[in-house]
Design a protein around this motif. Structure first.
Motif, PDB file in Angstrom:
ATOM      1  N   UNK A   1       0.757  -1.203  -0.127  1.00  0.00           N
ATOM      2  CA  UNK A   1       0.080   0.171  -0.096  1.00  0.00           C
ATOM      3  C   UNK A   1       0.843   1.455   0.000  1.00  0.00           C
ATOM      4  N   UNK A   2       1.926   1.500   0.912  1.00  0.00           N
ATOM      5  CA  UNK A   2       2.584   2.537   1.221  1.00  0.00           C
ATOM      6  C   UNK A   2       3.866   2.862   0.246  1.00  0.00           C
ATOM      7  N   UNK A   3       4.617   1.432   0.207  1.00  0.00           N
ATOM      8  CA  UNK A   3       6.026   1.475  -0.752  1.00  0.00           C
ATOM      9  C   UNK A   3       5.500   1.866  -2.028  1.00  0.00           C
ATOM     10  N   UNK A   4       4.324   1.576  -2.750  1.00  0.00           N
ATOM     11  CA  UNK A   4       4.191   2.004  -4.062  1.00  0.00           C
ATOM     12  C   UNK A   4       4.352   3.419  -4.307  1.00  0.00           C
ATOM     13  N   UNK A   5       3.788   4.029  -3.344  1.00  0.00           N
ATOM     14  CA  UNK A   5       3.666   5.657  -3.241  1.00  0.00           C
ATOM     15  C   UNK A   5       5.297   6.208  -3.498  1.00  0.00           C
ATOM     16  N   UNK A   6       5.949   5.534  -2.528  1.00  0.00           N
ATOM     17  CA  UNK A   6       7.339   6.131  -2.718  1.00  0.00           C
ATOM     18  C   UNK A   6       8.149   5.716  -4.121  1.00  0.00           C
ATOM     19  N   UNK A   7       7.713   4.548  -4.513  1.00  0.00           N
ATOM     20  CA  UNK A   7       8.216   3.973  -5.944  1.00  0.00           C
ATOM     21  C   UNK A   7       7.881   4.910  -6.967  1.00  0.00           C
ATOM     22  N   UNK A   8       6.664   5.405  -6.841  1.00  0.00           N
ATOM     23  CA  UNK A   8       5.870   6.385  -8.068  1.00  0.00           C
ATOM     24  C   UNK A   8       6.851   7.424  -8.032  1.00  0.00           C
TER      25      UNK A   8
ATOM     26  N   UNK B   1      15.326   0.701  -1.716  1.00  0.00           N
ATOM     27  CA  UNK B   1      15.201   1.525  -0.617  1.00  0.00           C
ATOM     28  C   UNK B   1      13.929   2.093  -0.030  1.00  0.00           C
ATOM     29  N   UNK B   2      12.970   2.042  -1.014  1.00  0.00           N
ATOM     30  CA  UNK B   2      11.348   2.261  -0.599  1.00  0.00           C
ATOM     31  C   UNK B   2      10.832   0.789   0.366  1.00  0.00           C
ATOM     32  N   UNK B   3      11.278  -0.235   0.029  1.00  0.00           N
ATOM     33  CA  UNK B   3      10.962  -1.560   0.865  1.00  0.00           C
ATOM     34  C   UNK B   3      11.583  -1.305   2.273  1.00  0.00           C
ATOM     35  N   UNK B   4      12.966  -0.931   2.156  1.00  0.00           N
ATOM     36  CA  UNK B   4      13.755  -1.039   3.521  1.00  0.00           C
ATOM     37  C   UNK B   4      12.996   0.143   4.330  1.00  0.00           C
ATOM     38  N   UNK B   5      12.649   1.138   3.746  1.00  0.00           N
ATOM     39  CA  UNK B   5      12.007   2.145   4.487  1.00  0.00           C
ATOM     40  C   UNK B   5      10.871   1.919   5.237  1.00  0.00           C
ATOM     41  N   UNK B   6       9.715   1.048   4.526  1.00  0.00           N
ATOM     42  CA  UNK B   6       8.716   0.706   5.544  1.00  0.00           C
ATOM     43  C   UNK B   6       9.190  -0.449   6.201  1.00  0.00           C
ATOM     44  N   UNK B   7      10.155  -1.311   5.973  1.00  0.00           N
ATOM     45  CA  UNK B   7      10.609  -2.511   6.912  1.00  0.00           C
ATOM     46  C   UNK B   7      11.153  -1.899   8.040  1.00  0.00           C
ATOM     47  N   UNK B   8      12.015  -0.610   8.005  1.00  0.00           N
ATOM     48  CA  UNK B   8      12.518  -0.094   9.302  1.00  0.00           C
ATOM     49  C   UNK B   8      11.216   0.439  10.019  1.00  0.00           C
ATOM     50  N   UNK B   9      10.602   1.159   9.561  1.00  0.00           N
ATOM     51  CA  UNK B   9       9.393   1.864  10.452  1.00  0.00           C
ATOM     52  C   UNK B   9       8.410   0.694  11.100  1.00  0.00           C
ATOM     53  N   UNK B  10       8.244  -0.244  10.286  1.00  0.00           N
ATOM     54  CA  UNK B  10       7.581  -1.429  10.795  1.00  0.00           C
ATOM     55  C   UNK B  10       7.963  -1.941  12.087  1.00  0.00           C
ATOM     56  N   UNK B  11       9.469  -2.156  12.131  1.00  0.00           N
ATOM     57  CA  UNK B  11      10.020  -2.531  13.299  1.00  0.00           C
ATOM     58  C   UNK B  11      10.231  -1.744  14.194  1.00  0.00           C
ATOM     59  N   UNK B  12      10.553  -0.269  14.093  1.00  0.00           N
ATOM     60  CA  UNK B  12      10.822   0.507  15.010  1.00  0.00           C
ATOM     61  C   UNK B  12       9.260   0.836  15.816  1.00  0.00           C
ATOM     62  N   UNK B  13       8.309   0.527  15.164  1.00  0.00           N
ATOM     63  CA  UNK B  13       6.849   0.566  15.852  1.00  0.00           C
ATOM     64  C   UNK B  13       6.749  -0.263  17.375  1.00  0.00           C
ATOM     65  N   UNK B  14       7.889  -1.054  17.532  1.00  0.00           N
ATOM     66  CA  UNK B  14       7.839  -1.695  18.899  1.00  0.00           C
ATOM     67  C   UNK B  14       8.457  -1.078  19.915  1.00  0.00           C
ATOM     68  N   UNK B  15       8.970   0.339  19.508  1.00  0.00           N
ATOM     69  CA  UNK B  15       9.601   0.978  20.524  1.00  0.00           C
ATOM     70  C   UNK B  15       9.002   2.347  20.392  1.00  0.00           C
ATOM     71  N   UNK B  16       7.928   2.593  19.924  1.00  0.00           N
ATOM     72  CA  UNK B  16       7.347   3.971  19.519  1.00  0.00           C
ATOM     73  C   UNK B  16       6.139   3.863  20.452  1.00  0.00           C
ATOM     74  N   UNK B  17       5.923   4.854  21.298  1.00  0.00           N
ATOM     75  CA  UNK B  17       4.842   5.243  22.116  1.00  0.00           C
ATOM     76  C   UNK B  17       3.802   5.474  21.294  1.00  0.00           C
ATOM     77  N   UNK B  18       2.496   5.434  21.553  1.00  0.00           N
ATOM     78  CA  UNK B  18       2.018   4.927  23.010  1.00  0.00           C
ATOM     79  C   UNK B  18       2.012   3.551  23.038  1.00  0.00           C
ATOM     80  N   UNK B  19       1.986   2.672  21.858  1.00  0.00           N
ATOM     81  CA  UNK B  19       1.935   1.210  21.957  1.00  0.00           C
ATOM     82  C   UNK B  19       3.454   0.809  21.389  1.00  0.00           C
TER      83      UNK B  19
END
Length: 707
Positions: free
Chosen positions: A538-545, A552-570
């Motif tokens: 859904x999101x990576x294609x927007x960057x690729x466009x 780079x686009x796929x690693x971008x969403x991969x990183x932030x999906x993982x970092x969600x584990x330490x991003x408050x509030x959840x």
């Protein structure tokens, strides 16, 4: 004394289990007993044996392999995961769970039993097909709710609703709708739904690497990581925190879960940090940030990295190589910030009595051979699946070497096995393969060990534990397949991508910011694999466009999906760390996010300038990029912590952070600006420090009460 030590150890294990069950859905299992426990044990063992067999000597058609993989996963989930937390009663299971398990067996066996007929019908479903397909969807949703959590389950249901009620959707979301028959057919009788790419990766790469991690644990590599970390970093300034960073980075190679990594390594490192004066929230934040980063660290990254192979169509080694510099910068950033925090608060390293004998630790460096073997196999072009299999053989061999009584006989057996296979290959006019001979020698060594010792319990336990670990991944990837199937059927991915670019008015930075928010929100409470599947479709294609490199686009969403584990509030990893540290959860999450600031910066940098991913970069350029990027992290760390060689005043902190950002971004102009700022700030640090000789420059307000 021994009894007290054992009691403390038991208490620690109980606390680990309690925290895991609270924050990690994979650990919220019922404790079966009696014949049910034996059934579950046999099924878990059979699951691993099936996967190993189909990966080596008996490959199956894709639909059959994936269907049986899903069937095993669903059957075991309904046996092991209760419908609600209240139902987690030891040894008891509801009749409905047995019914759901039986139905899961039927769903898993449907493709193998009727493969020829289904293929011959070429999309024409019978009534029985429809019933089985609909049942498969419902079972996957319920299994996902139990084993993974509610967020991803709700998202999958919403996507199914969107597919069915497409005509009623507003604005650009409208589509002609998908009738129930077509939807069921797409979800279970094509390779674009439940049996699609996510499950394909789960049933091959991911499962084998989970087995590899399970064998590593049984070999004792996990504990060795802690010993090696203490030996190398324990005496340094802020030693306990650096031990946490080092050991958690290594633990990430054998654990696909941030929460599991936090609890296992954190139960060792967090009390050590608290004992030497670290604030509770800071100690928990260090462990959460380091443990979460384990999934970013090559050569064995999080499970989602294996999905990239199929989604982008490149080999895993290219992905791991591209992720190397960002991962180094991530852990360098945490290391630098904990170092400055330790200097600011006057915290020293561990006392001598807590440091293991370095000679004894370094004698066991051979325990790292399996990980080095994986790197070697991947680097030499061996496929990911074969690399995982060879890695498992290497782990078993290393485990055998640990047995002192067999150290003399094993090298002889191994050498004899290698030579015998080589001679056989030449005699039979087959092409000689070093790898094949090594595998033959390993198998011969294992066979001899079983014959003489007869104790292969650890091997069986590793197979069972590996299958148990895979259950959450099976559910997550099956649910992700539903989402991908809907996106493919309705064209939703392109619509959302175009919409996102339109809202951002074609601005790259704004599009990246919106994509980051989507990945973090979707990642709150969801496993990385499912999060990556959603954001990559859904999101990576927007960057690729916008003309950004696919990787780079796929690693971008991969990183932030993982970092969600330490991003408050959840922030599940941070909350798990707060459970170990007995700290306030949100503050622990804030500390973790602050320490992991590199993870919020670096993805933007490598999207805007691909040199950080080693794309079209020479060796000299690579060295310069590393030098400037690490210097940038030093400046950012000093600015955020407020300490370098002395206290960093508020008017110095802003230039330090901005100068650090320009150093991380790889361009000539930004490097000149960043280095100028860096040199000026560094000079001021020494000049002001000379004026402050004799004055206290640290404020060690930490008290032993934190312990």
């Amino acid at each position: 004394m021994v009894e007290r030590s054992e009691a403390l150890m038991s208490e620690s294990v109980d606390k680990q289990k309690e925290i895991m069950e609270k924050y990690d859905p994979d650990s919220q299992v019922r404790q079966l007993s009696g014949w049910l426990a034996k059934v579950a044990f046999i099924l878990l063992l059979a699951f691993s044996v099936f996967q190993l067999t189909t990966s080596t000597v008996y490959p199956l058609p894709a639909q059959i392999l994936r269907s049986v993989h899903v069937g095993f996963g669903l059957t075991l989930i309904f046996l092991l995961f209760p419908a609600t937390k209240k139902n987690r009663v030891k040894g008891k299971i509801g009749w409905y769970d047995l019914v759901l398990s039986a139905l899961s067996i039927g769903v898993g066996l449907y493709w193998p039993l009727f493969y020829d007929q289904i293929v011959m019908r070429a999309g024409d479903m019978t009534q029985l097909d429809f019933i089985v397909g609909a049942l498969a969807v419902l079972l996957v949703l319920e299994a996902t709710r139990r084993a993974v959590g509610i967020p991803i389950t709700v998202i999958a249901i919403l996507f199914l609703a969107y597919a069915y009620w497409g005509r009623q959707m507003p604005g650009f979301l409208i589509h002609r709708g998908v009738d129930l028959d077509t939807l069921v057919q797409a979800m279970f009788f094509t390779t674009e739904g439940i049996l699609g790419t996510p499950i394909a990766v789960s049933s091959t790469f991911i499962f084998l690497f989970l087995l590899f991690g399970s064998f590593l644990v049984k070999t004792g590599v996990g504990q060795y990581f802690n010993d090696l970390a203490v030996a190398l970093a324990g005496k340094r300034t802020g030693g306990p925190a650096k031990v946490a960073i080092f050991s958690s980075a290594l633990q990430g190679t054998i654990s696909g879960s941030s929460v599991a990594n936090v609890v296992t390594s954190g139960s060792f490192t967090i009390p050590m940090m608290k004992r030497l004066g670290y604030r509770r929230e800071f100690a928990g934040g260090v462990e959460a940030a380091a443990s979460t980063g384990g999934q970013l660290m090559p050569p064995i990254m999080g499970a989602a990295a294996f999905l990239m192979i199929e989604f982008i169509g490149i080999d895993y080694w290219t992905i791991a190589k591209a992720a190397t510099i960002p991962a180094i910068l991530y852990f360098t950033g945490i290391w630098i910030m904990t170092h400055f925090e330790a200097k600011r608060t006057g915290l020293s390293g561990l006392p001598d009595e807590d440091i293991p004998d370095k000679k004894e630790v370094f004698k066991k460096l051979y325990l790292l051979l399996p990980i080095l073997a994986i790197v070697l196999f991947l680097a030499t072009g061996v496929s990911v699946m074969r690399s995982a299999l060879y890695g498992i053989f290497t782990v078993i061999l290393v485990g055998l070497i640990r047995e002192e009584k067999f150290r003399k006989i094993y090298p002889i057996v191994f050498g004899a096995g290698f030579v015998a296979h080589a001679i056989y290959s030449v005699a039979m006019a087959d092409s000689f393969s070093i790898v094949s001979s090594l595998i033959a020698a390993t198998i011969a060594t294992i066979a001899v060990s079983l014959f003489f010792d007869g104790n292969f319990k650890d091997m069986i336990d590793a197979l069972v534990d590996g299958a148990r670990t895979a259950l959450g991944v099976v559910a997550a990837t099956a649910a992700a397949g539903i989402i991908v199937g809907v996106v493919t059927k309705t064209g939703l991915g392109l619509k959302l991508a175009n919409s996102l670019v339109s809202i951002a008015d074609g601005q790259v930075l704004i599009t990246l910011f919106f994509t980051m928010l989507a990945a973090i929100v979707l990642g709150m409470g969801s496993p990385t694999t499912a999060n990556y599947v959603i954001t990559s479709t859904i999101a990576a294609p927007a960057i690729i466009l916008l003309g950004i490199e696919d990787l780079a686009a796929h690693l971008f969403v991969f990183y932030f999906g993982i970092i969600a584990d330490i991003t408050p509030p959840v922030a599940l990893a941070a909350f798990a760390a707060s459970g170990v540290a007995s700290s306030e959860p949100i503050r622990t999450g804030v500390n973790a996010a602050k320490l992991a600031i590199a993870a919020f910066i670096i993805p933007y940098m490598f999207v805007l300038e691909n040199q950080l991913l080693m794309i079209d970069t020479s060796f000299v350029e690579l060295i310069w990029i590393l030098f400037t990027a690490v210097s940038g992290m030093i400046a950012i760390g000093a600015g955020l912590v407020g300490y370098w060689y002395r206290k960093v005043e508020w008017y110095e902190r802003i230039p330090a952070v901005l100068g650090g950002l320009t150093l991380i971004y790889p361009s000539t102009i930004s490097d000149v600006i960043g280095i100028s700022v860096f040199v000026i700030l560094l000079g001021l640090q020494f000049l002001v420090k000379r004026d402050m000789i004799g004055k206290p420059v640290v404020n060690n307000r930490q008290s032993s009460s934190n312990a």
